[in-house]
Write a protein that holds these residues in place. Sequence first.
Motif, PDB file in Angstrom:
ATOM      1  N   MET A   1      34.571  97.699  46.998  1.00 21.34           N
ATOM      2  CA  MET A   1      33.984  96.560  46.292  1.00 21.34           C
ATOM      3  C   MET A   1      35.095  95.732  45.649  1.00 21.34           C
ATOM      4  SD  MET A   1      30.568  96.737  46.457  1.00 21.34           S
ATOM      5  CE  MET A   1      29.895  96.027  44.977  1.00 21.34           C
ATOM      6  N   VAL A   2      35.058  94.436  45.872  1.00 24.37           N
ATOM      7  CA  VAL A   2      36.022  93.515  45.273  1.00 24.37           C
ATOM      8  C   VAL A   2      35.297  92.665  44.253  1.00 24.37           C
ATOM      9  CG1 VAL A   2      37.616  91.624  45.680  1.00 24.37           C
ATOM     10  CG2 VAL A   2      37.404  93.456  47.381  1.00 24.37           C
ATOM     11  N   GLN A   3      35.809  92.655  43.020  1.00 24.98           N
ATOM     12  CA  GLN A   3      35.137  91.891  41.954  1.00 24.98           C
ATOM     13  C   GLN A   3      35.484  90.410  42.075  1.00 24.98           C
ATOM     14  OE1 GLN A   3      34.783  93.793  38.102  1.00 24.98           O
ATOM     15  NE2 GLN A   3      35.306  91.845  37.100  1.00 24.98           N
ATOM     16  N   CYS A   4      34.441  89.574  42.042  1.00 20.94           N
ATOM     17  CA  CYS A   4      34.602  88.124  42.142  1.00 20.94           C
ATOM     18  C   CYS A   4      33.828  87.449  41.006  1.00 20.94           C
ATOM     19  CB  CYS A   4      34.085  87.592  43.487  1.00 20.94           C
ATOM     20  SG  CYS A   4      34.883  88.333  44.927  1.00 20.94           S
ATOM     21  N   ARG A   5      34.204  86.221  40.729  1.00 25.94           N
ATOM     22  CA  ARG A   5      33.519  85.450  39.684  1.00 25.94           C
ATOM     23  C   ARG A   5      32.681  84.356  40.346  1.00 25.94           C
ATOM     24  NH1 ARG A   5      36.453  82.473  34.503  1.00 25.94           N
ATOM     25  NH2 ARG A   5      34.978  83.231  32.932  1.00 25.94           N
ATOM     26  N   ALA A   6      31.385  84.320  40.002  1.00 25.77           N
ATOM     27  CA  ALA A   6      30.481  83.364  40.643  1.00 25.77           C
ATOM     28  C   ALA A   6      29.765  82.517  39.592  1.00 25.77           C
ATOM     29  CB  ALA A   6      29.456  84.091  41.510  1.00 25.77           C
ATOM     30  N   VAL A   7      29.404  81.318  40.008  1.00 26.48           N
ATOM     31  CA  VAL A   7      28.596  80.419  39.183  1.00 26.48           C
ATOM     32  C   VAL A   7      27.245  80.254  39.867  1.00 26.48           C
ATOM     33  CG1 VAL A   7      28.328  78.019  38.417  1.00 26.48           C
ATOM     34  CG2 VAL A   7      30.523  79.164  38.167  1.00 26.48           C
ATOM     35  N   LEU A   8      26.158  80.348  39.083  1.00 22.47           N
ATOM     36  CA  LEU A   8      24.813  80.135  39.613  1.00 22.47           C
ATOM     37  C   LEU A   8      24.444  78.660  39.444  1.00 22.47           C
ATOM     38  CD1 LEU A   8      22.925  83.254  38.191  1.00 22.47           C
ATOM     39  CD2 LEU A   8      24.046  82.992  40.396  1.00 22.47           C
ATOM     40  N   ASP A   9      23.982  78.047  40.519  1.00 23.95           N
ATOM     41  CA  ASP A   9      23.621  76.621  40.476  1.00 23.95           C
ATOM     42  C   ASP A   9      22.300  76.427  41.225  1.00 23.95           C
ATOM     43  OD1 ASP A   9      23.382  73.907  40.481  1.00 23.95           O
ATOM     44  OD2 ASP A   9      25.227  73.487  41.591  1.00 23.95           O
ATOM     45  N   SER A  10      21.205  76.271  40.459  1.00 19.68           N
ATOM     46  CA  SER A  10      19.885  76.120  41.084  1.00 19.68           C
ATOM     47  C   SER A  10      19.730  74.768  41.767  1.00 19.68           C
ATOM     48  CB  SER A  10      18.786  76.273  40.027  1.00 19.68           C
ATOM     49  OG  SER A  10      18.905  75.268  39.029  1.00 19.68           O
ATOM     50  N   GLY A  11      20.666  73.843  41.527  1.00 21.46           N
ATOM     51  CA  GLY A  11      20.583  72.529  42.149  1.00 21.46           C
ATOM     52  C   GLY A  11      21.294  72.436  43.489  1.00 21.46           C
ATOM     53  N   SER A  12      21.983  73.504  43.891  1.00 19.97           N
ATOM     54  CA  SER A  12      22.716  73.482  45.159  1.00 19.97           C
ATOM     55  C   SER A  12      21.857  74.075  46.275  1.00 19.97           C
ATOM     56  CB  SER A  12      24.012  74.276  45.034  1.00 19.97           C
ATOM     57  OG  SER A  12      24.693  74.334  46.273  1.00 19.97           O
TER      58      SER A  12
END
Length: 394
Positions: A1-12
């Motif tokens: 498992m590689v840790q990543c940083r994500a942003v949630l965007d309900s408009g995309s």
Amino acid sequence: MVQCRAVLDSGSQVNFVTNQCARRLRLFRVDAAVPVSGIGHSHAKSLQYCVAQVHSRVEDVQFNLADPGYNKPGNVDMLLGAELFFDIMKTDKHVISEQASFQTRDRAEEEEGDRHFKSTVVRTETGRFMVRLPLKLHPEVIGSTIFMAKRKFFNLEAKLSKDAELEKQYDDFMLEYIKLGHMQPVTSSSSSTVSYYLPHHAVIKDNSITTKLRVVFDASATGSSGMSLNNIMLKGPTVQPTLHSILLRFRTHTFALTADVEKMYRQILVHPDDCELQRILYRSSLLETLKEYTLRTVTYGTKSAPYLATRCLSQLGSEASRSNTQRTIRDDFYVDDLLSGGESIEDCLNLYNDISNILLSAGMSLRKWCTNSSVLSNQLVRTRPKLPTQVAGE
């Protein structure tokens, strides 16, 4: 498992991953040029796509932060769009359609609207524009609208009777409409078998420095067939640039110059035959008989009004003798608001005189002139032209 940083965007509508993250995850990537559209008509291209599995580092996202360092600046590896947003947040998702997409422009309809304008627009003896309403269906398909208009007017009348100040402002607005010749009573000789009655109501704009109350006409009100005037009307293409581009250009000027066109829509006449599709009901008092009127000018609330007004303005720009004036009228107006300027006071004065005179030739008057230069402001006050907005007799 590689840790990543994500942003949630309900408009995309899609999910994105950076090249660096994809390399780190050793994802198999496929070459494919995919266009990406954003806010403000911005465009870009994604040159590859890939498939990846994403898991949260915590089981219960409601009580644990997936990113404890969310408040610290750092690189973002992924953007997760609406496809995953609601599943991750565990909130209700109501699917409208599996094929749902953003509304697209109907270019064929827009082109037809523009052709209609070019083939029907005329200038009167006084220079004002006279246009025809661009229709794609015969107005007979709407059916009867007078009973609907009467019901809505009586409801409006009851509401106004409870507020004396609002009632007075509403009546003042309508009486000015009549005084300026922007609407006239229906006579027996102007009776028509095909007509459309526009309901109307008040809109209050507390931040307006000219008219606090405006009467808005509803061309989306349906007749007995369930269709409205707006349903059978062509929209026409967008004529002016985006507000974003106008503002960016406006900030480059050494001397700023702003104004707006007084009652722009109402300076453009509608052909008498089409005025029958712009009938209204009105009376100032319960003691009076309810009267029928026709609106004689381009009417706010009709689908084609923004196009017809801005297209006439664009036409005036093409008639300017100076190239800078042509460009300014074409590119520096947002509907009826002018946001322009120049590199010298002389440039601004030339622009002021040119635009004022060109618009005056079509019965349009610029008002509320503002500038960031006191010297220029004083000269504008001394030379400011004024034209009555009355159109009676044309």
